[in-house]
Design an enzyme around this catalytic site. Structure first.
Site, PDB file in Angstrom:
ATOM      1  N   GLY A  25      54.989  36.340  47.586  1.00  0.00           N
ATOM      2  CA  GLY A  25      56.106  36.377  48.530  1.00  0.00           C
ATOM      3  C   GLY A  25      56.198  37.745  49.184  1.00  0.00           C
ATOM      4  CD  GLU A  99      59.732  29.696  53.719  1.00  0.00           C
ATOM      5  OE1 GLU A  99      59.923  29.810  54.941  1.00  0.00           O
ATOM      6  OE2 GLU A  99      60.451  30.253  52.873  1.00  0.00           O
TER       7      GLU A  99
HETATM    8  C1  BEZ Z   1      57.409  34.792  51.909  1.00  0.00           C
HETATM    9  O1  BEZ Z   1      58.424  35.373  51.608  1.00  0.00           O
HETATM   10  O2  BEZ Z   1      56.358  34.999  51.322  1.00  0.00           O
HETATM   11  C2  BEZ Z   1      57.392  33.803  52.973  1.00  0.00           C
HETATM   12  C3  BEZ Z   1      57.696  34.210  54.226  1.00  0.00           C
HETATM   13  C4  BEZ Z   1      57.694  33.281  55.224  1.00  0.00           C
HETATM   14  C5  BEZ Z   1      57.391  31.969  54.958  1.00  0.00           C
HETATM   15  C6  BEZ Z   1      57.063  31.602  53.695  1.00  0.00           C
HETATM   16  C7  BEZ Z   1      57.064  32.520  52.688  1.00  0.00           C
END
Ligand code: BEZ
Length: 198
Positions: A25, A99
């Site tokens: 993340g 997402e």
């Molecule tokens: C993340 O925090 O890794 C993340 C950011 C955007 C979309 C999905 C995950």
């Protein structure tokens, strides 16, 4: 323009290839952990930089007034810090939904801070997964000067709340990790100034 990557993500990886599944993340996954995990650890990925270049039509903006959220952009000499989570496969149903606006899952090498060399594989990283929204997705907004990005974020909100709160929470989470991401720090600072002037 919003997109929906849920069906594409379902077809992307065979989880049978993983002994253990780690997801990296670098944005809201650092501070909004609404999924079960087995273990977590500060980590980084090499060759990428975090940028507020992805449009948010479903969380921090609307189709008419998109917000901006982070994605990863290739940058050979950069390293992007974040948090890695060891999870089970079923977590991806939730994350793929969360997402879905342009992000696809990719395999990536995750470097754990302080992980000792594994003599067998001669590696200080583990294979994992990361969500990236590339520039060919319909919700991609791309480069803009940081003061323009901050201005857009300042004026945007959506079902998950104000876009500026996304930035404040991310900046705070990165500070707690000891990370000094200049792009995030700059936009956080401009937003705080804009907030004071209203
Ligand atoms: C993340 O925090 O890794 C993340 C950011 C955007 C979309 C999905 C995950």
């Amino acid at each position: 323009m919003s997109v929906n990557t849920i069906n594409q993500n379902k077809l992307r990886q065979s989880f049978n290839d993983f002994d253990e599944i780690w997801v990296f993340g670098y944005g809201s996954l650092i501070y909004k952990v609404d999924f079960p995990f087995i273990e977590k650890a500060p980590a980084s990925i090499k060759g990428w930089q975090r940028r507020f270049w992805q449009g948010s039509h479903d969380h921090r903006g609307t189709p008419k007034q998109p917000g901006r959220v982070v994605t990863l952009i290739h940058s050979a000499l950069d390293e992007c810090s974040g948090m890695a989570y060891k999870v089970t496969q079923d977590v991806f149903e939730h994350l793929d939904y969360r997402e879905k606006n342009g992000y696809l899952r990719y395999e990536i090498d995750i470097y754990f801070k302080g992980l000792k060399h594994d003599n067998i594989k001669n590696a200080d990283y583990k294979k994992g997964l990361v969500y990236i929204a590339h520039e060919d997705n319909a919700a991609f907004l791309g480069y803009a000067p940081e003061h323009e990005i901050a201005q857009q974020i300042h004026c945007s909100s959506g079902p998950s709340g104000q876009n500026r709160d996304y930035v404040f929470q991310l900046a705070e989470a990165l500070r707690a990790l000891g990370d000094n991401d200049e792009h995030v720090v700059c936009i956080d600072r401009i937003l705080k100034q804009l907030n004071q002037s209203v």
